[in-house]
Design an enzyme around this catalytic site. Structure first.
Site, PDB file in Angstrom:
ATOM      1  N   GLY A 139       5.597   0.741  -1.625  1.00  0.00           N
ATOM      2  CA  GLY A 139       4.160   1.002  -1.671  1.00  0.00           C
ATOM      3  C   GLY A 139       3.420   0.558  -0.423  1.00  0.00           C
ATOM      4  O   GLY A 139       3.899   0.703   0.710  1.00  0.00           O
ATOM      5  N   VAL A 140       2.246  -0.002  -0.632  1.00  0.00           N
ATOM      6  CA  VAL A 140       1.384  -0.350   0.492  1.00  0.00           C
ATOM      7  C   VAL A 140       2.013  -1.447   1.357  1.00  0.00           C
ATOM      8  O   VAL A 140       1.844  -1.475   2.575  1.00  0.00           O
ATOM      9  CB  VAL A 140      -0.041  -0.716  -0.016  1.00  0.00           C
ATOM     10  N   ASP A 141       2.762  -2.334   0.724  1.00  0.00           N
ATOM     11  CA  ASP A 141       3.431  -3.416   1.448  1.00  0.00           C
ATOM     12  C   ASP A 141       4.397  -2.837   2.494  1.00  0.00           C
ATOM     13  O   ASP A 141       4.407  -3.261   3.659  1.00  0.00           O
ATOM     14  CB  ASP A 141       4.186  -4.273   0.424  1.00  0.00           C
ATOM     15  N   SER A 159      -2.127  -4.127  -7.488  1.00  0.00           N
ATOM     16  CA  SER A 159      -1.438  -4.060  -8.793  1.00  0.00           C
ATOM     17  C   SER A 159      -1.429  -2.685  -9.461  1.00  0.00           C
ATOM     18  O   SER A 159      -0.834  -2.526 -10.523  1.00  0.00           O
ATOM     19  CB  SER A 159      -1.996  -5.086  -9.806  1.00  0.00           C
ATOM     20  N   ASN A 176       4.476  -9.011  -3.098  1.00  0.00           N
ATOM     21  CA  ASN A 176       5.120  -9.672  -4.246  1.00  0.00           C
ATOM     22  C   ASN A 176       5.211 -11.169  -3.953  1.00  0.00           C
ATOM     23  O   ASN A 176       4.978 -11.593  -2.821  1.00  0.00           O
ATOM     24  CB  ASN A 176       6.497  -9.054  -4.543  1.00  0.00           C
ATOM     25  N   ILE A 189      -4.516   2.419   4.392  1.00  0.00           N
ATOM     26  CA  ILE A 189      -5.115   1.141   4.811  1.00  0.00           C
ATOM     27  C   ILE A 189      -4.578   0.661   6.165  1.00  0.00           C
ATOM     28  O   ILE A 189      -5.262  -0.083   6.867  1.00  0.00           O
ATOM     29  CB  ILE A 189      -4.941   0.065   3.717  1.00  0.00           C
TER      30      ILE A 189
HETATM   31  P1  ADP Z   1       1.461  -3.205  -6.549  1.00  0.00           P
HETATM   32  O1  ADP Z   1       2.899  -3.653  -6.593  1.00  0.00           O
HETATM   33  O2  ADP Z   1       0.496  -4.362  -6.382  1.00  0.00           O
HETATM   34  O3  ADP Z   1       1.116  -2.289  -7.680  1.00  0.00           O
HETATM   35  P2  ADP Z   1       1.654  -0.935  -4.697  1.00  0.00           P
HETATM   36  O4  ADP Z   1       1.816  -0.981  -3.225  1.00  0.00           O
HETATM   37  O5  ADP Z   1       2.749  -0.328  -5.497  1.00  0.00           O
HETATM   38  O6  ADP Z   1       1.326  -2.439  -5.145  1.00  0.00           O
HETATM   39  O7  ADP Z   1       0.318  -0.140  -5.054  1.00  0.00           O
HETATM   40  C1  ADP Z   1      -0.989  -0.622  -4.888  1.00  0.00           C
HETATM   41  C2  ADP Z   1      -1.892   0.552  -4.597  1.00  0.00           C
HETATM   42  O8  ADP Z   1      -1.815   0.883  -3.214  1.00  0.00           O
HETATM   43  C3  ADP Z   1      -1.525   1.842  -5.352  1.00  0.00           C
HETATM   44  O9  ADP Z   1      -2.719   2.392  -5.890  1.00  0.00           O
HETATM   45  C4  ADP Z   1      -0.942   2.734  -4.254  1.00  0.00           C
HETATM   46  O10 ADP Z   1      -1.190   4.114  -4.521  1.00  0.00           O
HETATM   47  C5  ADP Z   1      -1.728   2.285  -3.062  1.00  0.00           C
HETATM   48  N1  ADP Z   1      -1.136   2.546  -1.736  1.00  0.00           N
HETATM   49  C6  ADP Z   1       0.136   2.801  -1.396  1.00  0.00           C
HETATM   50  N2  ADP Z   1       0.245   2.959  -0.053  1.00  0.00           N
HETATM   51  C7  ADP Z   1      -1.005   2.793   0.469  1.00  0.00           C
HETATM   52  C8  ADP Z   1      -1.575   2.850   1.771  1.00  0.00           C
HETATM   53  N3  ADP Z   1      -0.829   3.092   2.852  1.00  0.00           N
HETATM   54  N4  ADP Z   1      -2.921   2.632   1.906  1.00  0.00           N
HETATM   55  C9  ADP Z   1      -3.692   2.382   0.835  1.00  0.00           C
HETATM   56  N5  ADP Z   1      -3.218   2.305  -0.429  1.00  0.00           N
HETATM   57  C10 ADP Z   1      -1.894   2.526  -0.606  1.00  0.00           C
END
Ligand code: ADP
Length: 176
Positions: free
Chosen positions: A35-37, A122, A27, A14
């Site tokens: 993760g994505v954050d 999530s 969070n 993303i």
């Molecule tokens: P949460 O704590 O809300 O579960 P996460 O970041 O752990 O958030 O995961 C949310 C989703 O984002 C997961 O399906 C993960 O595989 C996905 N994800 C992680 N990194 C990226 C990225 N760079 N771009 C898109 N999706 C991602």
């Protein structure tokens, strides 16, 4: 174009999206996580954390969202969404997840963003089962887009093929 036709599901990272806004799965402290954050903070640079600390020292309740600029990202805005942690499904998770997507689109409309990309909020560290999360996410996005014609398109950016397939199936179910 119908609301469902304005939603596209793709596999990708993303942080590379060129939409007006991207959503983050944050969070409630808005304090950075994995993760994505983590990927978004890395790509946006340290200005993102500085802006969050300055504007939202109290964080953001679960089910809501807060906006910052995109800093070094291509996207002009980041909409930080706080989805629920999965606790088995009887703790209001679906309503909280729907509410975080709804809040994000409300903010996107206020920002006059015409395009926005979402991760599957999530479904990573927070453990929400992907198919159930996809039903809530895509169902909420479709009904919100109906009410918000200024948002031209929403991209669901999934991190792998398996998540993409589930989202495409759910979108087909919704399209009837
Ligand atoms: P949460 O704590 O809300 O579960 P996460 O970041 O752990 O958030 O995961 C949310 C989703 O984002 C997961 O399906 C993960 O595989 C996905 N994800 C992680 N990194 C990226 C990225 N760079 N771009 C898109 N999706 C991602």
């Amino acid at each position: 174009m119908s609301a469902i036709e304005r939603i596209t599901c793709v596999v990708g990272d993303i942080t590379h999206e060129r939409t007006d806004a991207i959503a983050n799965a944050a969070n409630s402290e808005l304090a950075g996580g994995g993760g994505v954050d983590e990927a978004i903070h890395r790509a946006a640079g340290p200005g993102l954390m500085e802006e969050l600390r300055r504007r939202y020292p109290e964080g953001c309740p679960t089910g809501e969202a807060r906006v910052t600029s995109g800093h070094e990202l291509s996207a002009r805005f980041v909409v930080h969404c706080v989805g629920p942690r999965w606790r088995g499904g009887e703790a209001g998770e679906a309503e909280l997840l729907a509410s975080s997507y709804r809040s994000a689109l409300e903010l996107a409309e206020d920002l006059e963003a015409r395009t926005i990309a979402f991760p599957a909020i999530s479904t990573g560290i927070y453990g929400y089962p992907v198919r159930e999360a996809a039903r809530v996410a895509l169902g909420t996005l479709a009904s919100e887009l109906e009410a918000r014609p200024s948002i031209e398109s929403v991209r669901m950016v999934l991190f792998d093929e398996e998540h993409l397939n589930v989202h495409v199936e759910v979108l087909e179910e919704l399209a009837g």
